[in-house]
Enzyme design. Structure first.
Site, PDB file in Angstrom:
ATOM      1  CG  ASP A   1     -14.755  38.722 -56.643  1.00 19.28           C
ATOM      2  OD1 ASP A   1     -14.335  38.167 -58.033  1.00 19.28           O
ATOM      3  OD2 ASP A   1     -15.088  39.872 -56.167  1.00 19.28           O
TER       4      ASP A   1
ATOM      5  CG  ASP B   1      -7.280  44.557 -57.492  1.00 16.59           C
ATOM      6  OD1 ASP B   1      -8.276  44.240 -58.171  1.00 16.59           O
ATOM      7  OD2 ASP B   1      -6.461  43.767 -57.060  1.00 16.59           O
TER       8      ASP B   1
END
Ligand code: 1PR
Length: 523
Positions: free
Chosen positions: A224, A379
């Site tokens: 990330d 998500d």
């Protein structure tokens, strides 16, 4: 000097990088004249058959290519570069292929996830100089929904098993073409490229294990990435998506260095997520593209990238399409792009009308680069309910009751990195995206992210059983047993982890060692 045909779609950067890493120079060409004068030609194809043939005709490349092939000078076709040699493809009815090798390109008609994505082995059908240095047990990287069916068995170099036995490479004189991607197949793939560049004297036939080849479960390292408060692009890691600690963005290392480390440790794939892509614009956020460029120079496994793939209007009023953003990523070395927030909005639109527009980011990118290049990153967050009838969403009965003892839940999609919940569940999102042409689902889970509690098996099962494209299980890995659990208790094709790798709690090699005698992996 190698001549490489770039007809304008897909990731030719990876092939160039892999060949250059072997000390060879590459001349990239786009037109027919250069093909006619080439001494060794590489034709890498990623994308969709119809689009490729259309461009080859438009650029008047078909005739020079056939002349080159007819002269039996060294040729290496990769993936679509193999399929192009055949008469036609079911992917684009009415579009003729080059017709150099008699036969067709057919869609997998099997009971397994399609595309066939990942690392699989080879059955060697005849000796070749191309195989020098291979042991026979190596796995190579595949990503395709269609496979060739050759009329002449003499041209078949290798086959591979995936629900059926299909042709994974061919050779006719000096013309070699592979369905797998040598440039993405780590050391084994580099060796094959080396053999093409400098063919050894002897043809060899590597030994191989008895029985069918098997697709490996993939272990993916995820980075990330975002700017920290000092403006440096860093690898960060959240706890349930909160990446700040003591007010600062956690800094777990440099993206390029970490990616290289994971490649060397045996990661089967590396994913970069530009986690603030929903508010930044990647084509202005050049460091991200630079990270990809640098990484793809010495990491020879697939690279996926997500963040900010959507239509965008910049401050001067210039409009960019999601396809242009994706193209920027592909040109910089990505093999797949992953769409997060925009996929939710696309699915919501689709559900309103029940009809695809043909213009969404998923459809456009899949049309040009192929379905396998489009990952949808979800998500989701659990929402508990007392009874399934309370909501119109896909509800599951859970073994992990909610705070009020609720025995049911649904998985709410979010956008903008979990900041905004939407009235859409993860199962429906995955199904709609599959219908629109996504090739893979990256299934995160906000509740489990960074917790080390293990993957949310109920979520993964709910999604994996609802779609026929591969699902990457993500979020929550805390020990090697969790990988075994997710591969045996769910239909996930691969498992992604971040924190345990970044913090050096568990090296990727340990995960593979633990899995070695339990599930098929690439060692
Ligand atoms: O919405 O298209 O711009 O894409 C943004 C992308 O960034 C999405 O794919 C979204 O998942 C990701 N993202 C946005 N915010 C965050 C955040 O963490 N604050 N990261 C985020 C998603 C989840 C995984 C993580 C696993 C494994 N991170 O990538 O790596 O949960 O972690 P673990 O093994 O440590 O548990 P768009």
């Amino acid at each position: 000097m190698i001549t490489l045909l770039d007809y304008g779609a897909g990731n030719v950067r990876s092939v160039i990088n892999a060949i250059e890493s072997l000390g060879e120079t590459v001349k990239v060409v786009t037109g027919g004249e250069d093909i006619l004068s080439a001494e060794k030609l590489v034709f890498p194809g990623v994308g969709a058959f119809g689009n490729m043939m259309h461009i080859l005709h438009e650029k008047k490349i078909v005739e020079p290519l056939l002349t080159y092939l007819g002269s039996d000078r060294p040729f290496l076709g990769i993936c679509l570069g193999l399929q192009a040699l055949f008469d036609y493809s079911e992917e684009a009815s009415g579009t003729k292929g080059l017709g150099f090798i008699p036969g067709a390109v057919k869609r997998f008609c099997i009971d397994l996830s399609v595309p066939h994505i990942g690392w699989n082995g080879l059955n060697y059908k005849q000796p070749s100089r191309f195989f020098a240095g291979l042991q026979g047990s190596e796995k190579l990287y595949f990503v395709h929904s269609y496979h060739v069916v050759a009329e002449d068995p003499e041209v078949i170099l290798t086959t591979t098993d995936y629900g059926c036995e299909f042709v994974s490479s061919i050779q006719k004189g000096n013309i070699i073409a592979t369905q797998f991607h040598p440039e993405k197949s780590g050391r084994a793939g580099l060796r094959l490229l080396q053999n093409f560049l400098e063919p050894p004297a002897q043809a060899v036939s590597p030994g191989q294990a008895a029985g069918e080849t098997r697709l490996a479960k993939r272990i993916i390292a995820c980075l990330d990435v975002r700017s920290n408060d000092q403006g440096d692009l860093v690898v960060t890691k959240g706890d349930q998506y909160d990446v700040r600690e003591g007010g600062n963005v956690r800094n777990l290392g440099q993206p390029v260095e970490l990616a290289r480390r994971y490649y060397q440790e045996g990661a089967d794939e590396i994913t970069f997520l530009n986690i603030t892509g929903f508010r930044d614009f990647p084509l202005e956020d050049m460091p991200m593209l630079e990270i990809l460029r640098q990484t793809s120079r010495n990491v020879f496994v697939p690279l996926a990238i997500g963040g900010g793939i959507r239509d965008y209007t910049d401050k001067d009023g210039r409009q960019y399409s999601a396809l242009e953003v994706a193209a920027g990523y592909f040109r910089s070395g990505a093999d797949k792009v992953s769409i997060g927030s925009d996929a939710v909005l696309i699915a919501e639109d689709y559900l309103k009308t029940g009809r695809p527009t043909g213009r969404s980011a998923i459809e456009e990118i899949a049309r040009v680069y192929g379905n396998q290049a489009v990952v949808v990153s979800i998500d989701p967050r659990r929402v508990y309910v007392k009874a399934p009838a309370e909501v119109k969403h896909a509800v599951i009965e859970t073994n992990l009751p909610g705070p009020g003892g609720e025995r049911y839940c649904w998985y709410q999609c979010t956008i903008k990195g979990g900041r905004e919940g939407r009235d859409l569940d993860a199962v429906t999102l995955a199904q709609v995206c599959e219908r629109l042409g996504a090739g893979e689902i990256l299934l995160n889970c906000i509740d489990r992210d960074g917790t080390n509690l293990g993957f949310d098996l109920e979520l993964i099962n709910a999604v994996a059983t609802a779609v026929s494209i591969p699902v990457i299980a993500s979020s929550g890995a805390g020990k090697v047993e969790h990988f075994h659990e997710v591969f045996t208790a769910t239909g996930a094709e691969s498992a992604l982890a971040a924190g345990i790798f970044h913090r050096r709690e568990i090296p990727i090699g340990d995960v593979k060692k633990y899995l070695a005698d339990k599930v098929e992996t690439r060692l």
